[in-house]
Scaffold this motif. Structure first.
Motif, PDB file in Angstrom:
ATOM      1  N   PHE A 253       0.832  -1.205   0.000  1.00  0.00           N
ATOM      2  CA  PHE A 253       0.000   0.000   0.000  1.00  0.00           C
ATOM      3  C   PHE A 253       0.869   1.259   0.000  1.00  0.00           C
ATOM      4  CE2 PHE A 253      -2.392   3.383   2.120  1.00  0.00           C
ATOM      5  CZ  PHE A 253      -3.608   3.350   1.436  1.00  0.00           C
ATOM      6  N   ASN A 254       1.910   1.268   0.807  1.00  0.00           N
ATOM      7  CA  ASN A 254       2.779   2.445   0.896  1.00  0.00           C
ATOM      8  C   ASN A 254       3.551   2.681  -0.394  1.00  0.00           C
ATOM      9  OD1 ASN A 254       1.952   2.895   3.527  1.00  0.00           O
ATOM     10  ND2 ASN A 254       3.646   1.754   4.427  1.00  0.00           N
ATOM     11  N   GLY A 255       3.662   1.652  -1.243  1.00  0.00           N
ATOM     12  CA  GLY A 255       4.345   1.794  -2.518  1.00  0.00           C
ATOM     13  C   GLY A 255       3.458   2.332  -3.625  1.00  0.00           C
ATOM     14  N   LEU A 256       2.173   2.518  -3.342  1.00  0.00           N
ATOM     15  CA  LEU A 256       1.247   3.070  -4.335  1.00  0.00           C
ATOM     16  C   LEU A 256       1.382   4.587  -4.395  1.00  0.00           C
ATOM     17  CD1 LEU A 256      -2.086   1.182  -3.490  1.00  0.00           C
ATOM     18  CD2 LEU A 256      -0.533   0.687  -5.394  1.00  0.00           C
ATOM     19  N   PRO A 257       1.149   5.201  -5.561  1.00  0.00           N
ATOM     20  CA  PRO A 257       1.033   6.659  -5.613  1.00  0.00           C
ATOM     21  C   PRO A 257      -0.076   7.114  -4.665  1.00  0.00           C
ATOM     22  CG  PRO A 257       1.175   5.737  -7.822  1.00  0.00           C
ATOM     23  CD  PRO A 257       1.003   4.580  -6.889  1.00  0.00           C
ATOM     24  N   GLU A 258       0.057   8.293  -4.129  1.00  0.00           N
ATOM     25  CA  GLU A 258      -0.884   8.770  -3.118  1.00  0.00           C
ATOM     26  C   GLU A 258      -2.316   8.811  -3.627  1.00  0.00           C
ATOM     27  OE1 GLU A 258      -1.541  12.633  -0.143  1.00  0.00           O
ATOM     28  OE2 GLU A 258       0.370  12.344  -1.191  1.00  0.00           O
ATOM     29  N   ASP A 259      -2.501   9.213  -4.895  1.00  0.00           N
ATOM     30  CA  ASP A 259      -3.867   9.281  -5.407  1.00  0.00           C
ATOM     31  C   ASP A 259      -4.460   7.884  -5.592  1.00  0.00           C
ATOM     32  OD1 ASP A 259      -1.994   8.904  -7.450  1.00  0.00           O
ATOM     33  OD2 ASP A 259      -3.261   9.809  -8.985  1.00  0.00           O
ATOM     34  N   TYR A 260      -3.602   6.878  -5.823  1.00  0.00           N
ATOM     35  CA  TYR A 260      -4.081   5.509  -5.910  1.00  0.00           C
ATOM     36  C   TYR A 260      -4.526   5.024  -4.530  1.00  0.00           C
ATOM     37  CZ  TYR A 260      -2.133   4.893 -10.660  1.00  0.00           C
ATOM     38  OH  TYR A 260      -1.857   4.989 -11.985  1.00  0.00           O
ATOM     39  N   GLN A 261      -3.762   5.377  -3.512  1.00  0.00           N
ATOM     40  CA  GLN A 261      -4.132   5.018  -2.142  1.00  0.00           C
ATOM     41  C   GLN A 261      -5.504   5.597  -1.804  1.00  0.00           C
ATOM     42  OE1 GLN A 261      -1.059   6.454   0.455  1.00  0.00           O
ATOM     43  NE2 GLN A 261       0.512   5.047  -0.311  1.00  0.00           N
ATOM     44  N   THR A 262      -5.690   6.861  -2.140  1.00  0.00           N
ATOM     45  CA  THR A 262      -6.956   7.535  -1.856  1.00  0.00           C
ATOM     46  C   THR A 262      -8.112   6.853  -2.585  1.00  0.00           C
ATOM     47  OG1 THR A 262      -5.817   9.648  -1.537  1.00  0.00           O
ATOM     48  CG2 THR A 262      -8.186   9.733  -1.961  1.00  0.00           C
ATOM     49  N   ALA A 263      -7.894   6.531  -3.848  1.00  0.00           N
ATOM     50  CA  ALA A 263      -8.942   5.876  -4.632  1.00  0.00           C
ATOM     51  C   ALA A 263      -9.292   4.512  -4.039  1.00  0.00           C
ATOM     52  CB  ALA A 263      -8.482   5.712  -6.081  1.00  0.00           C
ATOM     53  N   LEU A 264      -8.283   3.753  -3.639  1.00  0.00           N
ATOM     54  CA  LEU A 264      -8.515   2.419  -3.090  1.00  0.00           C
ATOM     55  C   LEU A 264      -9.359   2.494  -1.824  1.00  0.00           C
ATOM     56  CD1 LEU A 264      -7.618  -0.556  -3.663  1.00  0.00           C
ATOM     57  CD2 LEU A 264      -5.834  -0.204  -1.945  1.00  0.00           C
ATOM     58  N   VAL A 265      -9.037   3.441  -0.942  1.00  0.00           N
ATOM     59  CA  VAL A 265      -9.750   3.575   0.333  1.00  0.00           C
ATOM     60  C   VAL A 265     -11.158   4.120   0.124  1.00  0.00           C
ATOM     61  CG1 VAL A 265      -9.793   4.784   2.540  1.00  0.00           C
ATOM     62  CG2 VAL A 265      -7.644   3.816   1.700  1.00  0.00           C
ATOM     63  N   GLU A 266     -11.267   5.209  -0.628  1.00  0.00           N
ATOM     64  CA  GLU A 266     -12.576   5.851  -0.787  1.00  0.00           C
ATOM     65  C   GLU A 266     -13.564   4.945  -1.519  1.00  0.00           C
ATOM     66  OE1 GLU A 266     -11.256  10.576  -0.736  1.00  0.00           O
ATOM     67  OE2 GLU A 266     -11.963   9.663  -2.607  1.00  0.00           O
TER      68      GLU A 266
END
Length: 332
Positions: A253-266
């Protein structure tokens, strides 16, 4: 006079760095990420459709940069084994519960305790509990398990048996299947039965072979697995509102781009809450179906006796303070 010839290399270098800085993030965004997501439920259950919806939205939102491949019926393996692979950094996700996460952070297991939360509103409120947030941070930082979200409410769990039950005393001597985690085991023991750890896929043959006398599940599990063929009674104790957690590797998860992290969670939260509403409708349909299939639904159970009996599980596991703390934070 300014010596242009001397300045040109410096200007060229500066422009080169600027171009690299501009292109760098774009190149990083071009990298494609894949999450292989595993769950134990069948393809006909609402959760599977919900996971597919989550995957579709994440792929659309990231322009195909992050894709989720959904595997039903434990196609990637047993839940406990998958969680260990996740802890090692594998690009795998798992639909799990607080009971199993409690093997790593004991306090979080209270979410799967008897009568801990009893409505979807209470379950969704857990996301804002400071104590729940601390437990999730501990899971991520010390155990490599990133909780993406836990807005997936699978409904109230009841006892499904081959004996008529109205009180905790009626469960005495019955071997009831539970998942292999302490809070499950102690909850079923506190409510009067003898817990038997068994994978979900083994429930049908276990009942056929009389290795167990029943199980505690949600109604859609019964219809999806045709368990009405080997069970006689549905005992509406509603002893656990099953809240599901979607976990991935913290390292991944920490290796994902920040916007990808946001998309995954939201999108996890959005699909989870939508699916939870659909599940409630499916519960009503599944209850009607088990009646049609000949099961007897027992509604006149002594719920107060079951609630009082269930508190022993928290006491045995030393989770009374944790339970009270979180319930206070969500206003229960």
């Amino acid at each position: 006079m300014i010596n242009i010839s001397r300045r040109l290399p410096l200007i060229g270098a500066a422009l080169g760095l600027a171009a690299f800085a501009f292109l760098g993030p774009a190149h990083a965004q071009e990298e494609e990420f894949v999450l292989r997501f595993n769950h134990v439920l069948g393809p006909s259950e609402p959760f599977h459709e919900g996971f597919l919806k989550w995957a579709e939205r994440v792929e659309e939102r990231t322009g195909g940069g992050l894709t989720i491949e959904v595997f039903h019926s434990a196609q990637l393996g047993v839940e406990e084994d998958i969680i260990e692979q996740i802890r090692q950094g594998a690009n795998i996700g798992q639909n799990t519960d607080a009971a199993r996460l409690g093997n790593y952070v004991p306090g979080i297991a209270v979410v799967n305790g008897p009568y801990f939360v009893e409505t979807m509103e209470e379950a969704f409120a857990l996301a804002d509990s400071p104590t729940m947030i601390e437990w999730q941070q501990e899971l991520a930082e010390q155990h490599g398990l990133k909780v993406v979200c836990f807005d997936w409410v699978q409904g109230l769990r009841h006892f499904f048996t081959n004996r008529e039950v109205h009180t905790p005393a009626d469960l005495e001597g019955l071997r009831i299947r539970t998942p292999p985690a302490p809070i499950w085991q102690e909850s079923i023991r506190a409510l009067g039965a003898s817990p038997v750890a068994m994978n979900f896929g083994d429930v049908y043959p276990g009942l056929q072979q009389q290795a167990i006398d029943g199980a505690e599940l949600v109604y859609p599990n019964i219809t999806a697995g045709n368990l009405y063929e080997v069970l006689d009674y549905a005992i509406e104790t509603g002893h656990i509102l099953l809240v599901n957690f979607q976990v991935v590797s913290s390292e991944w998860f920490n290796g994902l781009p920040e916007d990808y992290q946001t998309a995954l969670v939201e999108e996890c939260r959005r699909a989870g809450q939508e699916t939870s509403e659909i599940v409630q409708q499916a519960v009503d349909q599944a209850e009607a179906e088990v009646r049609e299939q000949g099961m007897t639904v027992i509604e006149d159970v002594d719920l107060e006796a079951f609630r009082q009996a269930g508190q022993a599980a928290y006491e045995v596991l030393g989770l009374v303070d944790a339970k009270n703390q979180v319930q206070e934070e969500i206003g229960k």
